[in-house]
Design a protein around this motif. Structure first.
Motif, PDB file in Angstrom:
ATOM      1  N   GLN A  89     -44.793 -47.101 -31.559  1.00 26.83           N
ATOM      2  CA  GLN A  89     -45.982 -46.631 -32.436  1.00 26.83           C
ATOM      3  C   GLN A  89     -45.425 -47.248 -33.709  1.00 26.83           C
ATOM      4  O   GLN A  89     -46.327 -47.507 -34.943  1.00 26.83           O
ATOM      5  N   SER A  90     -44.279 -47.292 -34.220  1.00 21.46           N
ATOM      6  CA  SER A  90     -43.619 -47.967 -35.616  1.00 21.46           C
ATOM      7  C   SER A  90     -43.415 -49.274 -35.489  1.00 21.46           C
ATOM      8  O   SER A  90     -42.738 -49.810 -36.408  1.00 21.46           O
ATOM      9  N   ASP A  91     -43.584 -49.916 -34.198  1.00 22.80           N
ATOM     10  CA  ASP A  91     -43.195 -51.502 -34.393  1.00 22.80           C
ATOM     11  C   ASP A  91     -44.518 -52.405 -34.841  1.00 22.80           C
ATOM     12  O   ASP A  91     -45.390 -51.939 -35.399  1.00 22.80           O
ATOM     13  N   LEU A  92     -44.195 -53.506 -34.472  1.00 19.21           N
ATOM     14  CA  LEU A  92     -45.298 -54.629 -34.785  1.00 19.21           C
ATOM     15  C   LEU A  92     -46.681 -54.059 -34.324  1.00 19.21           C
ATOM     16  O   LEU A  92     -46.339 -53.682 -33.003  1.00 19.21           O
ATOM     17  N   PRO A  93     -47.732 -54.177 -34.938  1.00 18.47           N
ATOM     18  CA  PRO A  93     -48.874 -53.776 -34.354  1.00 18.47           C
ATOM     19  C   PRO A  93     -49.298 -54.544 -33.072  1.00 18.47           C
ATOM     20  O   PRO A  93     -49.218 -55.981 -32.995  1.00 18.47           O
ATOM     21  N   CYS A  94     -49.814 -53.814 -32.106  1.00 15.68           N
ATOM     22  CA  CYS A  94     -50.114 -54.475 -30.741  1.00 15.68           C
ATOM     23  C   CYS A  94     -51.155 -55.574 -31.076  1.00 15.68           C
ATOM     24  O   CYS A  94     -50.921 -56.711 -30.388  1.00 15.68           O
ATOM     25  N   ILE A  95     -52.083 -55.615 -31.604  1.00  8.43           N
ATOM     26  CA  ILE A  95     -52.973 -56.645 -32.082  1.00  8.43           C
ATOM     27  C   ILE A  95     -52.422 -58.025 -32.480  1.00  8.43           C
ATOM     28  O   ILE A  95     -52.835 -59.264 -32.213  1.00  8.43           O
ATOM     29  N   GLU A  96     -51.259 -57.808 -33.384  1.00  2.86           N
ATOM     30  CA  GLU A  96     -50.552 -58.917 -33.858  1.00  2.86           C
ATOM     31  C   GLU A  96     -49.676 -59.540 -32.666  1.00  2.86           C
ATOM     32  O   GLU A  96     -49.742 -60.780 -32.635  1.00  2.86           O
TER      33      GLU A  96
END
Length: 208
Positions: A89-96
């Motif tokens: 949840q604190s990583d790079l956004p999934c959409i990106e």
């Protein structure tokens, strides 16, 4: 591209729990025992060391036609040509990650609530890692335990596959599948056992 059968028995690596055995050796033995997907999950090591370990693991997984997923590090996953990445949840956004990785790149996202699972699905995730289902040494915060009810809620909230993670072993693996999970993700239930291959075989039998 993700095959749901790949999620059946999902191994996350952790050299700290492998009883001193080399990562490549543990991955090889786990696959021989029936592991269907491998995630390189090595916290707090330099990027170059992570890269080298992941590349070594990729040679093993490719030889056995097993997908290799990289935890957190999209850059390393892309650099070595791994099949995918797993994001917290604190990583790079999934959409990106989806934008950069493309349609055939496998993306998993950790979720603790149905709302997080729904958001991950909307943003392009291929699967959800829901947990921690049971108390586990990797989660000191008991508030992070979602239980079987939490797992059921996550699985019911999305159309993509959900796997259970956290405190899962031979005694409760079948319960996790019965709660709607497509598979289980484990660390110590395989890596901390005296015989890695046998431990994986036992878990596969528990999954039906």
């Amino acid at each position: 591209m993700l095959n749901i059968e790949d999620l059946k028995l999902y191994l996350c690596t952790d050299r700290g729990l492998s009883l001193g055995r080399p990562l490549v050796e543990t991955v090889e033995d786990a696959i021989a025992g029936g592991v269907t997907m491998v995630q390189i999950r090595e916290k707090d090591i330099p990027s170059r060391e992570f890269y080298d370990l992941a590349l070594q693991a990729l040679r093993v997984t490719r030889a056995h036609h097993i997908p290799l997923i990289i935890n957190d590090r999209l850059d390393i996953a892309l650099a070595i040509g791994a099949e995918g990445v797993h994001l917290g949840q604190s990583d790079l956004p999934c959409i990106e990650a989806r934008r950069v990785g493309g349609e055939d790149f496998i993306i998993g996202v950790s979720a603790h609530t149905p709302a997080e699972a729904v958001r991950a699905e909307r943003d392009g995730a291929d699967y959800i890692g829901a947990g921690a289902v049971f108390p586990t040494g990797s989660k000191a915060d008991v508030s992070a335990i979602i239980g079987l009810d939490g797992l059921k809620a996550a699985a019911a909230s999305v159309k993509i596959p959900v796997i259970g993670i956290g405190g899962i072993g031979p005694k409760n693996a079948a319960e996790v599948i019965a709660s709607g999970a497509a598979g289980i993700a484990v660390i110590s239930a395989i890596l901390s056992q005296p015989d890695i291959r046998e431990a994986a075989m036992i878990l596969r039998r528990c999954l039906g």
